[in-house]
Design an enzyme around this catalytic site. Structure first.
Site, short mmCIF file in Angstrom:
data_model
loop_
_atom_site.label_atom_id
_atom_site.label_comp_id
_atom_site.label_asym_id
_atom_site.label_seq_id
_atom_site.Cartn_x
_atom_site.Cartn_y
_atom_site.Cartn_z
N ARG A 83 24.09 91.35 7.49
CA ARG A 83 25.04 90.65 6.66
C ARG A 83 26.17 90.18 7.58
NH1 ARG A 83 28.07 93.15 1.48
NH2 ARG A 83 28.98 91.23 0.74
N ARG A 85 43.01 94.51 -3.32
CA ARG A 85 43.48 93.15 -3.00
C ARG A 85 44.02 92.49 -4.27
NH1 ARG A 85 37.89 91.24 -0.51
NH2 ARG A 85 37.22 93.39 -0.77
N HIS A 91 30.58 86.72 -1.26
CA HIS A 91 29.60 87.41 -2.12
C HIS A 91 28.36 86.54 -2.35
CE1 HIS A 91 33.04 90.01 -3.90
NE2 HIS A 91 32.38 90.71 -3.00
N GLU A 115 22.02 92.97 -2.50
CA GLU A 115 22.26 92.10 -1.33
C GLU A 115 21.34 92.48 -0.17
OE1 GLU A 115 26.15 93.42 -2.34
OE2 GLU A 115 27.02 91.57 -1.57
N ASN A 158 24.75 96.26 7.60
CA ASN A 158 25.98 95.67 7.06
C ASN A 158 27.14 96.44 7.70
OD1 ASN A 158 28.11 94.76 5.55
ND2 ASN A 158 27.27 95.37 3.56
#
Ligand code: AMP
Length: 394
Positions: free
Chosen positions: A94, A242, A182, A380, A9
């Site tokens: 990913r 964010r 996600h 994940e 990732n």
């Protein structure tokens, strides 16, 4: 000699990795997890074995480990030394953006790489690093098959009406649509529910992925039907740094009245907003929870408020809900935030069991709760390893 799958990732300044031992596809076990952080500033490798013990903690100068390719070499050196009996048979990545069409993982070929490069403008801060890691593996081990697993893929089941923005239609055709992110996390949760909570697995479930990035997803019978994130991972909930959804007029105002450049606005939206911007203290929920600053309190309250609003919206998309699931760093670890969110969701029929919540679940609602609430740790990396095995027929 066992077979191993490497999961990568790649971020702008980091390369996270896990190595899985391949058994049956559902019986993959992680042998090590780690990351190199600080690429470009102060590269540092940290890794843990399956039992949680530290197996590497090393620091380099930027001339020793300058980029993703050299980071990969450092990881390969570690893995060769620790797992010499393991044959690497594939690499799963990913990849943040799969564009409008990819709804499944993809075996990487030169043609596929060309296609993924066309999505760089859609995710300029992430996609180039994902692709850099793929190229670095291809250079070091050209014979090794690689698989791209997209963060957007799980949401491609959403109807057009859910993916539209109200701009002239030609912009939808040019790719300005709600992609949602996600997805690997939501897919893992959806895949876990049949075993963990069969009574809700085929029902209407809202999952809140609350980490440093945060989003929510409406899942109907295992399929994504709505998501709080949109064209980019800036939309939806308040996050660590964010802002989540904004009136687009604010961006125009910042550009036209405040004289900010597009780059200044980008930096503010990705790095200086959210929990950090509101609190003025930091983006780590643990720090904010312990702080007695009124602005830390305000940041937490706004975080919870935004989750409640999104919950109402996604519940409407589903026509009511059967279950609510918390996951990721904050969702899995903060009983306090879960309590605040569930208190605001009483109207939906969620009745929290405070003791079960403190213990971390998995079920945290009372026996009589009309809508059940759960804590389900996401994974994940395991989802990527499973996909990689499936694509490679292992
Ligand atoms: P993630 O992006 O899923 O790794 O989540 C990272 C975030 O989870 C961190 O920024 C923390 O704010 C949050 N977090 C982790 N542990 C806790 C905890 N015990 N209580 C509150 N927040 C936590």
């Amino acid at each position: 000699m066992g077979n191993g799958i490497l999961v990568l990732n790649a971020g702008s300044s980091s390369l996270k990795f896990s190595i899985f031992n391949v058994g049956a596809a559902s019986l993959l076990s992680a042998m090590a997890v780690g990351q190199i952080e600080g690429l470009g500033t102060a590269p540092r490798l940290k890794a843990k074995g399956a039992d949680g013990s530290v197996i590497a903690d090393e620091q380099w100068t930027t001339s020793e480990v300058a980029n993703h390719g050299q980071a990969l070499q450092a990881i390969a050196t570690l893995l060769r030394a620790r797992f010499s009996g393991q044959e690497l048979v594939g690499v799963g990545h990913r990849v943040v953006h799969g564009g409008p069409d990819y709804s499944a993982p993809l075996l990487l070929t030169p043609q596929a790489m060309e296609m993924l490069a066309t999505f760089v403008p859609l995710a300029p801060l992430h996609q180039p690093h994902n692709l850099a890691a793929i190229r670095a593996v291809a250079e070091a081990r050209p014979e090794l098959p690689q698989v791209a697993c997209f963060d957007t893929a799980f949401h491609r089941t959403q109807e057009t009406v859910a993916q539209l923005y109200g701009l002239p239609y030609e912009y939808y055709e040019r790719g300005i649509r709600r992609y949602g992110f996600h997805g690997l996390s939501y897919e893992y949760i959806a895949a876990t529910l049949p075993e963990l909570a069969p009574e809700i697995a085929s029902g209407r479930v809202i999952v809140a992925h609350l980490g440093s990035g945060a989003s929510m997803c409406a899942i109907d019978n295992g399929r994504s039907v709505g998501s709080s994130m949109g064209f980019t991972a800036l939309d939806g909930l308040l996050m660590g740094t964010r802002p989540g959804n904004l009136d687009p007029g604010i961006i125009l105002y910042l550009l036209q009245q405040e004289g900010m450049s597009a780059r200044d606005v980008e930096s503010m939206l990705y790095k200086r907003s959210g929990l950090l911007g509101l609190s003025g203290i930091g983006n780590d929920m643990r720090v904010l929870q312990e702080s007695d600053s009124p602005r830390a309190r305000l940041a937490i309250d706004h975080f919870v408020y935004r989750i409640s609003r999104e919950l109402g919206g996604l519940a409407a998309v589903l026509g009511g809900i059967d279950a609510f699931v918390f996951t990721a760093g904050i969702g899995e670890n903060s009983a306090y935030i879960r309590r605040l969110v569930c208190e605001k969701a009483k109207w939906l029929g969620i009745d929290l069991d405070p003791a079960a919540n403190e213990q971390g679940g998995p079920r945290i609602s009372s026996v009589d709760s009309k809508v059940s609430a759960w804590v389900v740790p996401t994974n994940e990396e395991l989802m990527i390893a499973r996909h990689t095995c499936q694509v490679l027929g292992l």
